[in-house]
Design a protein around this motif. Structure first.
Motif, mmCIF file in Angstrom:
data_model
loop_
_atom_site.group_PDB
_atom_site.id
_atom_site.type_symbol
_atom_site.label_atom_id
_atom_site.label_comp_id
_atom_site.label_asym_id
_atom_site.label_seq_id
_atom_site.Cartn_x
_atom_site.Cartn_y
_atom_site.Cartn_z
ATOM 1 N N UNK A 13 94.768 16.643 76.797
ATOM 2 C CA UNK A 13 94.181 15.309 76.661
ATOM 3 C C UNK A 13 94.855 14.392 77.676
ATOM 4 N N UNK A 14 94.051 13.758 78.528
ATOM 5 C CA UNK A 14 94.580 12.929 79.610
ATOM 6 C C UNK A 14 94.190 11.475 79.354
ATOM 7 N N UNK A 15 95.184 10.597 79.335
ATOM 8 C CA UNK A 15 94.958 9.170 79.061
ATOM 9 C C UNK A 15 94.368 8.499 80.307
ATOM 10 N N UNK A 16 93.115 8.045 80.219
ATOM 11 C CA UNK A 16 92.446 7.393 81.349
ATOM 12 C C UNK A 16 92.293 5.890 81.154
ATOM 13 N N UNK A 17 92.944 5.343 80.138
ATOM 14 C CA UNK A 17 92.746 3.932 79.797
ATOM 15 C C UNK A 17 93.017 3.010 80.988
ATOM 16 N N UNK A 18 94.158 3.220 81.670
ATOM 17 C CA UNK A 18 94.538 2.324 82.774
ATOM 18 C C UNK A 18 93.530 2.426 83.920
ATOM 19 N N UNK A 19 93.079 3.641 84.232
ATOM 20 C CA UNK A 19 92.102 3.820 85.323
ATOM 21 C C UNK A 19 90.781 3.136 85.000
ATOM 22 N N UNK A 20 90.346 3.237 83.750
ATOM 23 C CA UNK A 20 89.069 2.628 83.352
ATOM 24 C C UNK A 20 89.200 1.103 83.351
ATOM 25 N N UNK A 53 102.843 10.080 72.373
ATOM 26 C CA UNK A 53 102.191 11.251 72.971
ATOM 27 C C UNK A 53 102.128 12.453 72.028
ATOM 28 N N UNK A 54 102.946 12.458 70.964
ATOM 29 C CA UNK A 54 102.899 13.605 70.056
ATOM 30 C C UNK A 54 101.609 13.613 69.240
ATOM 31 N N UNK A 55 100.917 12.464 69.151
ATOM 32 C CA UNK A 55 99.642 12.452 68.422
ATOM 33 C C UNK A 55 98.627 13.342 69.129
ATOM 34 N N UNK A 56 98.528 13.215 70.458
ATOM 35 C CA UNK A 56 97.546 14.065 71.162
ATOM 36 C C UNK A 56 97.943 15.532 71.074
ATOM 37 N N UNK A 57 99.251 15.827 71.048
ATOM 38 C CA UNK A 57 99.690 17.223 70.875
ATOM 39 C C UNK A 57 99.264 17.748 69.501
ATOM 40 N N UNK A 58 99.374 16.904 68.487
ATOM 41 C CA UNK A 58 98.973 17.317 67.139
ATOM 42 C C UNK A 58 97.461 17.536 67.057
ATOM 43 N N UNK A 59 96.693 16.661 67.717
ATOM 44 C CA UNK A 59 95.232 16.830 67.716
ATOM 45 C C UNK A 59 94.876 18.173 68.352
ATOM 46 N N UNK A 60 95.494 18.472 69.478
ATOM 47 C CA UNK A 60 95.194 19.741 70.156
ATOM 48 C C UNK A 60 95.658 20.931 69.323
ATOM 49 N N UNK A 109 93.914 4.465 72.995
ATOM 50 C CA UNK A 109 93.706 4.800 74.393
ATOM 51 C C UNK A 109 92.475 5.683 74.507
ATOM 52 N N UNK A 110 91.956 5.791 75.740
ATOM 53 C CA UNK A 110 90.767 6.613 76.000
ATOM 54 C C UNK A 110 91.239 7.905 76.668
ATOM 55 N N UNK A 111 90.862 9.022 76.075
ATOM 56 C CA UNK A 111 91.358 10.313 76.542
ATOM 57 C C UNK A 111 90.233 11.219 77.022
ATOM 58 N N UNK A 112 90.415 11.771 78.229
ATOM 59 C CA UNK A 112 89.582 12.883 78.672
ATOM 60 C C UNK A 112 90.147 14.134 78.015
ATOM 61 N N UNK A 113 89.276 14.933 77.389
ATOM 62 C CA UNK A 113 89.709 16.151 76.688
ATOM 63 C C UNK A 113 89.247 17.371 77.470
ATOM 64 N N UNK A 114 90.199 18.111 77.981
ATOM 65 C CA UNK A 114 89.911 19.379 78.678
ATOM 66 C C UNK A 114 90.064 20.528 77.686
ATOM 67 N N UNK A 115 89.053 21.411 77.659
ATOM 68 C CA UNK A 115 89.138 22.570 76.763
ATOM 69 C C UNK A 115 88.983 23.902 77.490
#
Ligand code: ZN
Length: 130
Positions: A13-20, A53-60, A109-115
């Protein structure tokens, strides 16, 4: 508009919030809607906690437990779990634009999710001014 997203792992999961937010600031939209769309069948976009950042690790971790890589899948390409996870997370999100800022909650935050990475991916960003 389209953002290019380089991913580095099979599942990420990549945080794109700042770029957007930067795109939004460059285009000077003050009030409206930001539409995000991922034009891939094995990637997704989601909104969740960006502070820890551990939240996105838990989601994955949970997604990987729910959708194991090896199972009696029929899809010959061999990446069915990535397709399933992409549908679970979804291909689009909408965020309100308020005073030139994404109207996200404090911890969001807005996350791109790569699977099925690593790959070079795209995310469509449409800014709809009110
Ligand atoms: Zn496939």
């Amino acid at each position: 508009m389209q953002l290019t997203v380089k991913t580095h792992a099979q599942t990420e999961m990549i945080d794109l919030t700042a770029q957007i937010q930067k795109l939004l600031s460059e285009h000077g939209v003050q009030e409206g809607i930001c539409m995000l769309y991922v034009p891939h069948t094995t990637a997704a976009v989601t909104i969740n906690e960006s502070a820890d950042p551990s939240v996105r690790e838990d989601i994955l971790m949970v997604l990987n437990q729910m959708v194991p890589w090896k199972a009696a899948y029929r899809h010959a390409e061999g990446n069915s779990p990535a397709h399933v996870k992409a549908s679970l997370m979804g291909a689009s999100q909408l965020v309100r634009i308020e005073n030139g800022r994404l109207a996200l909650g404090t911890w969001q935050g807005i996350f791109f999710c790569e699977f099925d990475g690593p790959r070079t991916r795209k995310m469509d960003v449409a800014l709809i001014a009110k």
